[in-house]
Design a protein around this motif. Structure first.
Motif, short mmCIF file in Angstrom:
data_model
loop_
_atom_site.label_atom_id
_atom_site.label_comp_id
_atom_site.label_asym_id
_atom_site.label_seq_id
_atom_site.Cartn_x
_atom_site.Cartn_y
_atom_site.Cartn_z
N ALA A 75 55.89 54.75 61.67
CA ALA A 75 57.57 55.17 62.79
C ALA A 75 57.59 54.87 64.52
O ALA A 75 58.85 54.54 64.28
N ASN A 76 56.23 55.95 64.14
CA ASN A 76 55.83 55.40 65.54
C ASN A 76 56.06 54.46 66.48
O ASN A 76 56.61 53.54 67.12
N ILE A 77 55.53 53.18 65.57
CA ILE A 77 55.18 51.94 65.80
C ILE A 77 56.33 51.19 66.05
O ILE A 77 57.18 50.67 67.41
N LEU A 78 57.41 51.37 64.82
CA LEU A 78 58.58 50.71 64.52
C LEU A 78 59.65 51.17 65.46
O LEU A 78 60.26 50.00 66.58
N ALA A 79 59.33 52.35 66.38
CA ALA A 79 60.17 53.22 67.89
C ALA A 79 59.91 52.98 68.50
O ALA A 79 60.69 52.00 68.87
N ALA A 80 58.68 52.44 68.62
CA ALA A 80 57.93 52.24 70.46
C ALA A 80 58.61 50.30 70.13
O ALA A 80 59.13 49.29 71.17
N TYR A 81 58.65 49.78 69.16
CA TYR A 81 59.05 48.26 69.23
C TYR A 81 60.51 48.03 69.15
O TYR A 81 61.50 47.24 70.51
N ASP A 82 61.58 48.78 68.21
CA ASP A 82 62.41 49.37 69.24
C ASP A 82 63.16 48.92 70.14
O ASP A 82 63.63 48.83 70.82
N ALA A 83 62.43 50.39 71.04
CA ALA A 83 62.48 50.92 71.85
C ALA A 83 62.41 49.65 73.37
O ALA A 83 63.09 49.03 74.13
N GLU A 87 64.96 47.71 75.30
CA GLU A 87 65.26 48.34 77.59
C GLU A 87 65.30 46.65 78.21
O GLU A 87 64.66 46.67 79.02
N GLY A 88 64.55 46.03 77.06
CA GLY A 88 64.92 44.07 77.91
C GLY A 88 63.84 43.61 78.59
O GLY A 88 63.02 42.36 79.01
#
Length: 405
Positions: A75-83, A87-88
């Motif tokens: 979940a954290n990896i997917l959240a970091a990817y999405d963030a 952020e561009g």
């Protein structure tokens, strides 16, 4: 624009099984063909891990905790990817790993870490490196600080942003703004490369910006050693004043012994011994590497030592020869070259090259020369010992006799 591919796989690394029979669980993040791994701090018996489902299939408390941790990491990896996308920024695997390991954004800064590395190197003076080498790191830090401010208008940069482009720009900056020649700039960049490798070993960065960067030494700008005739001329030509005579004597002593300038400067009585046959020897660890130099003292060199045995200035300074600073000596050697009409760039280090070249010319084996110069590798000795025209002529005459026989 090329689309970024992204995948996450959890696996137990069976190549690192502990004594208790457990393997660590890693997450492998792959983006556009590049991948990196993150240790989840969990371990499991390989037979309890289901790779197809990427989890433990057992129902005990430990297995459930491991599955929960794996789910949290995913979940954290997917959240970091999405963030990163929001952020561009490019969501590559290394940036995702950095985001996970530094959630507060405490990214290591390049110049700050290099400054710490400079202090680390300074503490190694005397044991692993010399003060001259440590000074190169501090000099490079000044150049990088200036270049970063001029080129990027920033006081510092994130360590993971140092790229091929930065290195190439820094090289140009040093050669244009500070008049560094190619070999001098390469020498400084080697210090930066050492730091980058240090950062990679500490897992601060994943990619090596030097991977494709070619640092070529300019071999056309080589030191041209003195010939025997030029060295004889230097020994016999009267000098117009005592200042130049002292400089000439120190240079000739280096050329007759193969000792580096700093080693002659630190030469003391305790470094001399006499063998059973009455031969005077110098046994002295090199200041640069601490490798022992073993030098039989030639009569001409012994005469120079005797000349300054009772010299008041030498005795007051605790030295055997009137050795000035390296800067002064190089400046005065230019005057001496003009007086002797030697059309070569005389420097303190040229004397060491002259010794090695003349030794090769007169048939001394390369291994023996390496012992005298204090080299542990004969490849370094070959860089000092140039093949002179006398060597070439002698070998051609030998071949000529074979061909005409």
């Amino acid at each position: 624009m090329r689309r970024t591919t992204f995948s996450v796989v959890f696996f137990c690394k069976k190549s690192r099984i502990s004594k208790k029979g457990k393997a660590p669980i890693y997450a492998r993040i792959t983006t556009s063909g590049l991948s990196t791994e993150i240790y989840t701090r969990c371990q499991i018996e390989p037979e309890r891990w289901n790779q197809r489902l990427e989890r433990s299939m057992h129902r005990d408390k430990v297995a459930l905790q491991i599955n929960g941790i794996v789910d949290s990491y995913r979940a954290n990896i997917l959240a970091a990817y999405d963030a990163l996308i929001r952020e561009g920024r490019i969501p590559d695997c290394f940036t995702i790993k950095e985001r996970l390991e530094n959630p507060g954004g405490t990214t290591r800064l390049f110049l700050a870490e290099f400054s710490k590395y400079c202090e680390k190197r300074q503490q190694e003076v005397g044991s692993r490196i010399t003060q001259v080498t440590a000074n190169k790191y501090h000099r490079l830090l000044r150049y990088m600080t200036e270049y970063t401010q001029v080129q990027y208008q920033k006081e510092d940069l994130p360590l993971d942003r140092i790229s091929y482009e930065y290195i190439d720009g820094l090289n140009t900056h040093m050669q244009t703004r500070h008049k560094c020649r190619n070999n001098g700039a390469v020498n400084l960049l080697c210090c930066l490369k050492n730091f980058i490798l240090y950062a990679i070993r500490n897992e601060w960065i994943e990619k090596n910006p030097f991977r494709f960067y070619k640092m070529k030494i300019d071999k056309t700008n080589v030191k041209v050693p003195l010939t025997k005739a030029e060295l004889d001329l230097l020994l016999k030509r009267p000098m117009p004043n005592e200042r130049l005579e002292r400089i000439r004597d120190v240079f000739c002593f280096c050329a007759l012994t193969g000792l580096a300038f700093t080693d002659v400067d630190h030469l003391r009585r305790e470094h001399f011994t006499t063998d059973e046959e009455g031969q005077l020897w110098i046994h002295k660890p090199r200041e640069k590497t601490s490798v022992m130099s073993r030098v039989p003292v030639l009569p001409q060199a012994a005469a120079l030592l005797e000349k300054y045995r009772d010299d008041a200035n030498c005795r007051a300074r605790g030295k055997l020869l009137p050795v000035p600073s390296n800067t002064k000596m190089n400046a005065y050697l230019k005057e001496i070259a003009d007086i002797c009409q030697i059309h070569k760039h005389l420097t303190t280090h040229l004397a060491r090259h002259t010794f090695a070249t003349l030794a090769i010319e007169y048939g001394m084996p390369i291994d023996i020369i390496a012992k005298i110069l204090g080299h542990t590798n004969t490849n370094m000795t070959r860089r000092y010992a140039k093949i002179s025209e006398a060597n070439i002529s002698r070998e051609m005459r030998r071949i000529g006799k074979v061909l005409t026989a």
